[in-house]
Scaffold this motif. Structure first.
Motif, short mmCIF file in Angstrom:
data_model
loop_
_atom_site.label_atom_id
_atom_site.label_comp_id
_atom_site.label_asym_id
_atom_site.label_seq_id
_atom_site.Cartn_x
_atom_site.Cartn_y
_atom_site.Cartn_z
N VAL A 128 0.70 -1.04 0.35
CA VAL A 128 -0.26 -0.37 -0.26
C VAL A 128 0.72 1.11 0.13
N VAL A 129 2.22 1.19 0.58
CA VAL A 129 2.87 2.38 0.91
C VAL A 129 3.47 2.96 -0.28
N ASN A 130 3.94 1.46 -1.34
CA ASN A 130 4.67 1.77 -3.05
C ASN A 130 3.89 2.50 -3.77
N MET A 131 2.31 1.80 -3.78
CA MET A 131 1.26 2.15 -4.29
C MET A 131 1.43 3.96 -3.95
N ILE A 132 1.00 3.80 -3.13
CA ILE A 132 0.34 5.79 -2.63
C ILE A 132 1.69 6.01 -2.54
N LEU A 133 3.32 6.10 -2.70
CA LEU A 133 3.92 7.00 -3.22
C LEU A 133 4.05 7.33 -4.43
N VAL A 134 3.62 5.57 -5.45
CA VAL A 134 4.17 5.54 -6.98
C VAL A 134 3.25 6.81 -7.96
N ILE A 135 1.93 6.67 -6.73
CA ILE A 135 0.06 7.20 -7.87
C ILE A 135 0.30 8.73 -7.21
N ALA A 136 0.88 9.23 -6.23
CA ALA A 136 1.44 10.71 -5.76
C ALA A 136 2.41 11.22 -7.32
N LEU A 137 3.24 10.24 -7.14
CA LEU A 137 4.74 10.92 -7.43
C LEU A 137 4.02 11.19 -8.95
N ILE A 138 2.85 10.20 -9.71
CA ILE A 138 2.52 10.79 -11.18
C ILE A 138 2.19 11.63 -11.30
N ASP A 139 0.79 11.51 -10.30
CA ASP A 139 0.12 12.94 -10.29
C ASP A 139 0.68 14.17 -10.17
N SER A 140 1.35 14.22 -9.34
CA SER A 140 1.77 15.71 -8.80
C SER A 140 2.16 15.78 -9.71
N THR A 141 2.99 15.91 -10.90
CA THR A 141 3.41 16.07 -12.13
C THR A 141 2.00 17.07 -12.61
N ARG A 142 0.70 16.53 -12.44
CA ARG A 142 -0.44 16.89 -13.81
C ARG A 142 -0.36 19.03 -12.50
N VAL A 143 -0.73 18.37 -11.28
CA VAL A 143 -0.70 19.60 -10.17
C VAL A 143 0.47 20.45 -10.47
N PHE A 144 1.36 20.27 -10.72
CA PHE A 144 2.76 20.51 -10.64
C PHE A 144 2.49 21.63 -12.08
#
Length: 311
Positions: free
Chosen positions: A173-189
């Motif tokens: 679950v931790v890896n999934m949270i970090l991976v999706i957060a990394l990918i979606d943070s680019t859109r927010v950026f």
């Protein structure tokens, strides 16, 4: 043996469901207006029924996630009967492929799926918005470095990138949270930077610079309040995308792992019933779709209000 439902009867059912949804939305809007302070009450009374319906659905999901252990008749992982038992007074929505209560699993799925999606969205939004505002204010080599890095990450299809990283790092679950957060943070950026770039050229920002205000003050006191409306709306939209990504990964077997209740994996585990005309596998899928639509209704209303347009 019962034949297929006539078309006219299906249409009647749809009309009744729509009428109930409109009535619930109108009643909920009235209750919110009565309980809210005067200023907020005026805003709520002017809210469209779609936004009221969205708020009601979000509230119900929140309550279901919060009080799942109290509402659920059985334990999240408890085997309570045979496989694929039909709906009855004991098992309101039947049982799944292992004999676990589907109603219980749906309630705990709200806690797990929505909770993880909210945490992931919060991490992605904090990182993406902070870096986007920082790039717009500082500019120069920092802006170029962050922007080009984000361009490279966004060039890779999100789902394929997530599958690749989770295959390498493992399906926790931790890896999934970090991976999706990394990918979606680019859109927010990208959004945060674009909004901030239109603000940093304003006269009041130049005046703040001339007063000697530091980077912290410029971002938090001058830029962020004026960029709040599109960023809040983006948070709602980003939550929908994260929520759907988590469900898709769980459906593919790389998201939340059994025996944790998760709506995406519940669809996969009970998909066999669809071939027998049983709608049980569609319940977690419907829960995913309903929350996504509800959040979009609320976000549309917020964007409309922020734009200053009148009905």
């Amino acid at each position: 043996m019962n034949g297929p439902t006539p078309v006219w009867l299906s249409a009647v059912y749809l009309v009744l469901v729509f009428a109930c949804a409109v009535g619930l939305a109108a009643g909920f809007r009235g209750l919110l207006a009565l309980a809210a302070p005067a200023g907020l009450a005026r805003t709520l009374r002017s809210a469209p029924l779609t936004a009221s319906f969205g708020l009601l659905v979000i509230l119900l999901y929140f309550l279901a996630a919060l009080f799942a252990p109290v509402i659920a008749p059985f334990g999240e992982r408890e085997v309570v009967g045979g496989q694929f038992l039909p709906w009855d007074s004991v098992h309101l929505l039947g049982t799944d492929n292992l004999g676990r209560d589907m109603f219980t699993r749906l309630l705990y799925g709200a806690r797990n799926t929505v909770g993880v999606a909210f945490i992931t969205t919060g991490i992605a939004f904090f990182a993406g918005a902070l870096l986007g505002l920082l790039a717009a204010v500082v500019g120069g080599w920092l802006d170029q470095f962050l922007s080009r890095t984000v361009d490279v990450l966004m060039a890779i299809p999100a789902l394929i990138f997530a599958l690749l990283l989770l295959t390498i790092l493992g399906t926790s679950v931790v890896n999934m949270i970090l991976v999706i957060a990394l990918i979606d943070s680019t859109r927010v950026f990208r959004l945060a930077r674009a909004v901030a770039m239109n603000i940093v050229v304003m006269d009041y920002i130049e005046a703040a610079r001339l007063r000697g205000e530091g980077l912290y003050h410029l971002i938090l006191r001058e830029i962020l309040p004026n960029a709040a409306a599109p960023l809040v709306a983006e948070f709602g939209l980003r939550f929908c995308f994260v929520f759907l990504s988590i469900s898709a990964l769980s459906f593919l077997g790389l998201g939340m792992q059994p025996p944790t209740a998760d709506w995406g994996s519940m669809v996969r585990e009970n998909a066999t019933l669809i071939t027998f005309g049983d709608v049980t596998p569609l319940l977690p899928a419907g829960a995913i779709a309903l929350l996504t639509v509800a959040v979009n209704f609320v976000v549309d209303w917020m964007l409309h209000r922020a734009s200053g347009l009148k009905e």
